[in-house]
Design an enzyme around this catalytic site. Structure first.
Site, PDB file in Angstrom:
ATOM      1  N   LYS A 178       0.889  -1.172   0.000  1.00 26.95           N
ATOM      2  CA  LYS A 178       0.000   0.000   0.000  1.00 26.95           C
ATOM      3  C   LYS A 178       0.925   1.220   0.000  1.00 26.95           C
ATOM      4  O   LYS A 178       1.630   1.478   0.968  1.00 26.95           O
ATOM      5  CB  LYS A 178      -0.879  -0.046   1.246  1.00 26.95           C
ATOM      6  CG  LYS A 178      -1.489   1.282   1.679  1.00 26.95           C
ATOM      7  CD  LYS A 178      -2.572   1.780   0.756  1.00 26.95           C
ATOM      8  CE  LYS A 178      -3.223   3.052   1.349  1.00 26.95           C
ATOM      9  NZ  LYS A 178      -2.273   4.183   1.433  1.00 26.95           N
ATOM     10  N   GLU A 202       6.316  -0.400  13.294  1.00 24.81           N
ATOM     11  CA  GLU A 202       7.322   0.423  13.962  1.00 24.81           C
ATOM     12  C   GLU A 202       6.685   1.786  14.102  1.00 24.81           C
ATOM     13  O   GLU A 202       6.315   2.401  13.106  1.00 24.81           O
ATOM     14  CB  GLU A 202       8.589   0.419  13.092  1.00 24.81           C
ATOM     15  CG  GLU A 202       9.797   0.956  13.802  1.00 24.81           C
ATOM     16  CD  GLU A 202      10.000   2.409  13.496  1.00 24.81           C
ATOM     17  OE1 GLU A 202       9.369   3.228  14.192  1.00 24.81           O
ATOM     18  OE2 GLU A 202      10.759   2.729  12.576  1.00 24.81           O
ATOM     19  N   SER A 238       2.685   6.077  12.306  1.00 20.45           N
ATOM     20  CA  SER A 238       2.243   6.612  13.599  1.00 20.45           C
ATOM     21  C   SER A 238       1.738   5.510  14.520  1.00 20.45           C
ATOM     22  O   SER A 238       1.366   4.424  14.089  1.00 20.45           O
ATOM     23  CB  SER A 238       1.106   7.616  13.389  1.00 20.45           C
ATOM     24  OG  SER A 238      -0.066   6.930  12.957  1.00 20.45           O
ATOM     25  N   ARG A 239       1.723   5.825  15.813  1.00 17.92           N
ATOM     26  CA  ARG A 239       1.176   4.883  16.786  1.00 17.92           C
ATOM     27  C   ARG A 239      -0.304   4.622  16.514  1.00 17.92           C
ATOM     28  O   ARG A 239      -0.746   3.472  16.586  1.00 17.92           O
ATOM     29  CB  ARG A 239       1.374   5.465  18.189  1.00 17.92           C
ATOM     30  CG  ARG A 239       0.842   4.566  19.275  1.00 17.92           C
ATOM     31  CD  ARG A 239       1.352   5.008  20.623  1.00 17.92           C
ATOM     32  NE  ARG A 239       0.758   4.221  21.686  1.00 17.92           N
ATOM     33  CZ  ARG A 239       1.029   4.385  22.972  1.00 17.92           C
ATOM     34  NH1 ARG A 239       1.907   5.297  23.334  1.00 17.92           N
ATOM     35  NH2 ARG A 239       0.459   3.644  23.880  1.00 17.92           N
ATOM     36  N   CYS A 287      12.596   8.155  13.136  1.00 17.12           N
ATOM     37  CA  CYS A 287      12.038   7.390  14.259  1.00 17.12           C
ATOM     38  C   CYS A 287      12.986   7.437  15.453  1.00 17.12           C
ATOM     39  O   CYS A 287      12.573   7.243  16.586  1.00 17.12           O
ATOM     40  CB  CYS A 287      11.846   5.937  13.867  1.00 17.12           C
ATOM     41  SG  CYS A 287      11.163   5.728  12.236  1.00 17.12           S
ATOM     42  N   GLY A 334      -1.914   4.768  13.672  1.00 18.56           N
ATOM     43  CA  GLY A 334      -2.050   3.910  12.492  1.00 18.56           C
ATOM     44  C   GLY A 334      -1.647   2.477  12.785  1.00 18.56           C
ATOM     45  O   GLY A 334      -2.339   1.524  12.397  1.00 18.56           O
ATOM     46  N   GLY A 335      -0.550   2.309  13.495  1.00 18.29           N
ATOM     47  CA  GLY A 335      -0.068   0.963  13.803  1.00 18.29           C
ATOM     48  C   GLY A 335      -1.024   0.203  14.701  1.00 18.29           C
ATOM     49  O   GLY A 335      -1.321  -0.980  14.472  1.00 18.29           O
TER      50      GLY A 335
END
Lengths: 526, 526
Positions: B184, B265, B242-243, B302, B245-246
């Site tokens: 994606k 990550e 991002s957190r 990161c 999204g993850g």
């Protein structure tokens, strides 16, 4: 050793206040003494705090010291002598020979993990030395080792009161990795659990380890287990049991503020493919050996052959006749618990009542409570594909034969199976082509593929995989039996330009532990 | 190569029907041509089916063939020439030198994984030979290798348009393991994604591999990504972002009928400990080098040093003076996207408006849109422990100094930190004791610990760990950078008594692949 009914919280014996648990002798239905008092939030909190406090020290014990500890646990279990076997027989209905064998396996796997700890490859040591002259940028000194995850919650299994309970495979591999363990005892065998727990507790003291390396908690119902998995100091979970139980723990773990891995070994129907040439050559012998595997230990193995697949025809009829004959004469052994027996009877009744399933044979009726009357059923490939209920595990000596119209249909059914612990091929040389067609499917579906044997009997060794895609387990990337089980409880840490005197032994120059290490990518005893 | 705005579904170019995506040049705010048409359920379904159809063949390609494929991808990316760099500059605002370096890293890691595939240790070959004479029971022949999990969904990252996007680390390691990949694309750099995607697509064709080995899908919003992770043919997920999204992808994966691993990550503030002797010896130099690390690439790494911890006093004041001076003169580079810039400004404003936080310095104001005006803040240990908002990542060149009353307080704060990708010690010889006290905490908290460097700059090598406990990643047992990343996409399979001609090459007698194998537990080239 007299049973006290008390939990073991670090070095202490501790009486719970949350209800009494009594083991039942399933062969008589009689309640066994003493009562074991259940724990609650206070015991979970105390055990987890002790485990947490012990973690940093335990994880840095020298490999030799940790190996000696594992061997001390093994020795102390043997020193329990016959009292352990007698109590386990009473609590499980399993026979002496089986439990003596299981004790041997338990002790053997503790000693095998001691050897693994000494060998040291589990540390995963890697060194990429600095390249100060590299352009455009120098490379720093980078070194990697694996460290344990943290305290592990282990759930004892009903069907292996020794080898997958208090000091079983999950505990042995977690200890080997350097993780303290908090065991939630299975309520079916609290006395066996107390005995083994005391053996572990004594080993912790003998080896001068911090008391929190091991605790043992009792608890009826699921609240103690849920609290344990939710506790922030617990960093991984080992479980062997039902799919419902395992999935519930997965959900608790995923909802924590910090999710943790759950290694749950849950549910498998272990398909066996009877290929044409093998059936033609030895249908009768296969029928007999199948029934021996099916009825072993009342069928109470995760690897019990729950479905058979074969192309319909006269050779399959000969197999069926032989299996029906053997199964019809099979005695009804005692099952582990009244609950397991009730679930077995319900599962068998559901199959027997299914309009598209034929009952081929039942074993002999038992004399006494909780007896497992073996059962063999048959259905068609179409029915099996239509009805998801036929794919569910019936824990105990029940199996379903799927009569397939042709070899292609064998593969179609295989592709529709859930994840499995095992898949078995009964094959002769002339079946090689058919087996080769099935093999890629079986590799995607199962953790272990075997030829011309039966799936029961799980060797504890280096190459074993007792695992498989969901729902066989919660995490198909691992095994719960064999030495690779240690990998479940480790994570890598990289050290960049860390001064020599702060580096862990595993990563120091000169290789003081004599490890296999990967140096600039090349494996060697550098 | 002219951009078409089309997706790559296997060997085809495919125009989507779900809305237009335009890249924005963040340095000007201008919309870039062409439009990229978003995909939907149909494209996800088609790409996943092709990936599934390709899986059995791709996973059994010989190591040499898979290595050649990885090298072909690398070569084709280089063959894109300057057009790739120019487009990536326009879509990301990153400078030429940075993107040329990132291209080198991308090509380098593809070639490194080719070497890993050839070396073969990833196969994890283990052989426990049969012991037919063993009593009481013989041991069967047991052999273990690892096979890939299945098709992998990879999400391109905004901050590494080459090295962690279409043919970045996740894709390279998944290909190396033998997994087809469905990418994606990140909507911030669709043109870069199309160019690299065509390079991969061409390599698939050149190597005669099944077309489903690679597909590339566009999609604004989260629906395409959610559909991809939910698709039953996808068996693992690689994500950098991002957190929020993850965690959303973790939830989708956990709720599938068959849960799958997600390697996300996500979020790290990368604490840096300035220990007393180091501060005393070189406060000014540390201040300058810190600002260089903080402002590198507008802080969009990161591993950006988001918090500093030190014992308060005159040496720390000297560090602050030096850092304030350097930061006050730092130019304002363009950030990756308007969204990232807005989030950075909001995060900085929240810190500046926090009553317990002092603003020490801001960088120079930028000329043009989406400029990152660097920021340095300070607070106390007490305030940091009280306010969870201070522990949240501000993505960009912002950092928070925590003035601690003493060394013990450094450790207290460290114990309260969330999981991190990195932890850094600035230390001199006289700090060894203090560092030794901190080290066990840092090992539990971080994937990489470094001394006397800065966390930005992640070497692609064997010993690297770019990972760490949640929320740094979704799975602290792994790394997303370095050769160990291949482990994420494998699972073990055991072969018991399988006839020789059905065994995979990796497990055959005579070791035809020349692998390191564990034979009865002993490592060697048996």
């Amino acid at each position: 050793m007299t049973l006290t009914g008390m939990m073991l919280i670090g070095a202490e014996s501790h009486r719970g206040r949350n209800g009494e648990i009594h083991a039942i002798d399933p062969s008589t239905g009689a309640k066994l003494e003493p009562a074991f008092d259940g724990g609650g939030a206070a015991e979970v909190d105390r055990a987890c705090q002790l485990a947490w406090d012990a973690f940093d020290r335990f994880r840095e014990t020298a490999p030799e010291d940790r190996a000696v500890f594992l061997e001390a646990v093994a020795r102390n279990i043997l020193d329990l002598g016959d009292a352990l076997i007698v109590r386990a027989m009473a609590e499980s209905g399993l026979l002496r020979a089986r439990l003596e064998g299981e004790r041997g396996r338990t002790v053997g796997q503790l000693r095998l993990f001691a050897a693994v700890v000494r060998e040291g490859s589990w540390l995963g040591a890697r060194i990429d030395p600095a390249l100060p002259e590299r352009a455009p940028l120098p490379r720093p000194d980078l070194r990697q080792r694996r460290i344990p995850l943290g305290p592990v919650a282990v759930f004892g299994a009903s069907n292996f009161p020794l080898a997958f309970s208090v000091a079983g495979g999950d505990t042995a591999s977690a200890f080997a990795a350097g993780c303290p363990v908090v065991v939630k005892a299975h309520s079916a065998h609290p006395g066996t659990s107390e005995l083994v727990g005391r053996a572990v507790q004594a080993a912790v003291a003998e080896c001068g380890l911090p008391e929190g390396v091991f605790s043992l908690i009792f608890g009826a119902g699921s609240s103690v287990g849920t609290a344990l998995v939710a506790d922030p100091r617990i960093r991984a979970v080992g479980f062997t049991g039902s799919r419902r139980g395992g999935v519930a723990l997965m959900e608790v773990a995923a909802k924590r503020p910090e999710p943790i891995p759950v290694y749950a070994e849950m549910s498998s129907i272990n398909p066996v493919f009877l290929l044409p040439a093998a059936l033609a050559a030895r249908a009768e012998a296969l029928g007999k050996s199948f029934v021996a595997s099916l009825t072993l230990g009342a069928g109470q193995f995760c690897t019990n052959p729950g479905i058979l697949l074969a192309v319909d025809g006269p050779d399959l009829d000969r197999f069926v006749a032989s299996a029906v004959d053997a199964l019809g004469g099979s005695a009804a052994p005692t099952m582990l618990t009244p609950g397991i027996h009730a679930a077995f009877d319900a599962g068998v009744a559901a199959l027997a009542g299914n309009a598209r399933v034929a009952t081929l044979a039942r074993g002999l009726d038992g004399d006494g409570p909780n007896r497992c009357r073996a059962a063999l059923f048959a259905t068609t490939a179409d029915a099996f594909l239509d009805d998801p209920a036929l794919r569910e595990e019936v824990f105990g000596a029940a199996s379903l034969l799927i009569r397939c119209p042709d070899l292609e249909s064998l593969r179609t059914v295989a592709e529709r199976l859930d994840g499995q612990l095992t898949a078995t091929l009964q094959m002769d040389a002339a079946d090689t082509g058919a087996a080769a067609v099935l093999l890629p499917t079986l590799e995607r579906k199962a953790g272990r593929i075997l030829a011309n044997g039966w799936p029961t009997g799980v060797e504890v060794c280096h190459a074993m995989v007792h695992g498989g895609p969901f729902p066989a387990t919660s995490d198909g990337r691992t095994t719960s039996v064999g030495t690779a089980a240690i990998e479940r409880f480790l994570r890598p840490v990289c050290y960049q330009d860390i001064p020599a005197d702060l580096l862990p032994q595993a990563l120091r120059d000169g290789n003081p532990l004599g490890l296999w290490r990967r140096f600039d990518g090349a494996l060697g005893r550098h």
